[in-house]
Design an enzyme around this catalytic site. Structure first.
Site, short mmCIF file in Angstrom:
data_model
loop_
_atom_site.label_atom_id
_atom_site.label_comp_id
_atom_site.label_asym_id
_atom_site.label_seq_id
_atom_site.Cartn_x
_atom_site.Cartn_y
_atom_site.Cartn_z
N ASN A 105 0.86 -1.18 -0.07
CA ASN A 105 0.11 -0.13 -0.13
C ASN A 105 0.77 1.11 -0.24
OD1 ASN A 105 -1.73 2.22 0.74
ND2 ASN A 105 -3.01 0.81 1.76
N HIS B 135 -9.75 -4.39 -3.64
CA HIS B 135 -8.51 -4.85 -2.93
C HIS B 135 -8.74 -5.24 -1.38
CE1 HIS B 135 -9.16 -0.51 -3.09
NE2 HIS B 135 -8.66 -0.47 -1.75
N HIS C 40 -7.18 -5.49 2.24
CA HIS C 40 -5.97 -4.86 3.11
C HIS C 40 -5.74 -6.05 3.93
CE1 HIS C 40 -6.92 -0.62 1.93
NE2 HIS C 40 -7.96 -1.10 1.92
#
Length: 193
Positions: free
Chosen positions: A73, A143, A145
């Site tokens: 990230n 996406h 995390h």
């Protein structure tokens, strides 16, 4: 100062007191509001579509699978924060194919083992924000995390000093994670990861 909201007392607002203190963080609205995000949701402007076209080092990619990949990230909540993304530009979890769903789950499990081996976190936050209203920074490309957590890792640096303490730069984390990914022994269900 102009443009900065004045604090308001909570007394007198309706609702049951819950015993929680509130820390208002209006500076986070730039993130939620989409500052510096792609202007549209097309594949051409999507960072998750363009990352796999780069080298692993340049794209900050930790691992590649057949249907999904793991990438650091750029704006981590915590050191070592990664995302597991399908290659396909798809926004909603329910639109994933069975193969994409399985590979994202398997890559998430393996990535947790990798992070444990590299940095020994005490726990993890895993999650997907579905839609901009739910906090998805790039809502057009799904996406997941994976955020490593340590006891006492939350502090006031980001709020008071507008600073996030990261012990390693992205390139170092990408290298450590990629090397450990390749060292990991296969587990049941890992398929060809």
């Amino acid at each position: 100062m102009a443009g900065i909201p004045e604090p308001e007392a909570a007394a007198g607002f309706p609702g049951e007191p819950d015993g929680l203190q509130r820390l208002w963080t209006p500076h986070r609205f730039a993130y939620v509001g989409g500052e510096d995000k792609p202007a549209d949701s097309s594949e051409q402007s999507c960072p998750f579509c363009s990352a796999p076209e780069r080298s692993d080092e340049d794209g900050l990619i930790v691992a590649r699978g057949e249907h999904a990949f793991v990438v650091l990230n750029l704006y981590p909540y915590n050191p070592g924060h990664v995302l597991v993304c399908p290659y396909r530009h798809v926004a909603d979890y329910t639109d994933l194919t069975a193969e994409e769903t399985v590979e994202i789950a398997q890559m998430s499990q393996k990535m947790m083992r990798v992070i444990r081996a590299v940095s020994s976190p005490h726990g993890f936050n895993l999650g997907m924000n579905q839609g901009a209203v739910a906090g998805a920074g790039i809502a057009a490309h799904l996406h997941q995390h994976i955020v490593p957590r340590w006891g006492g890792d939350a502090n006031f640096f980001p709020i008071i000093a507008e600073t996030k303490a990261l012990p390693l730069v992205h390139g170092q984390v990408q290298k450590l994670y990629s090397e450990e990914w390749n060292r990991q022994e296969p587990h049941d269900g890992d398929a060809d990861l």
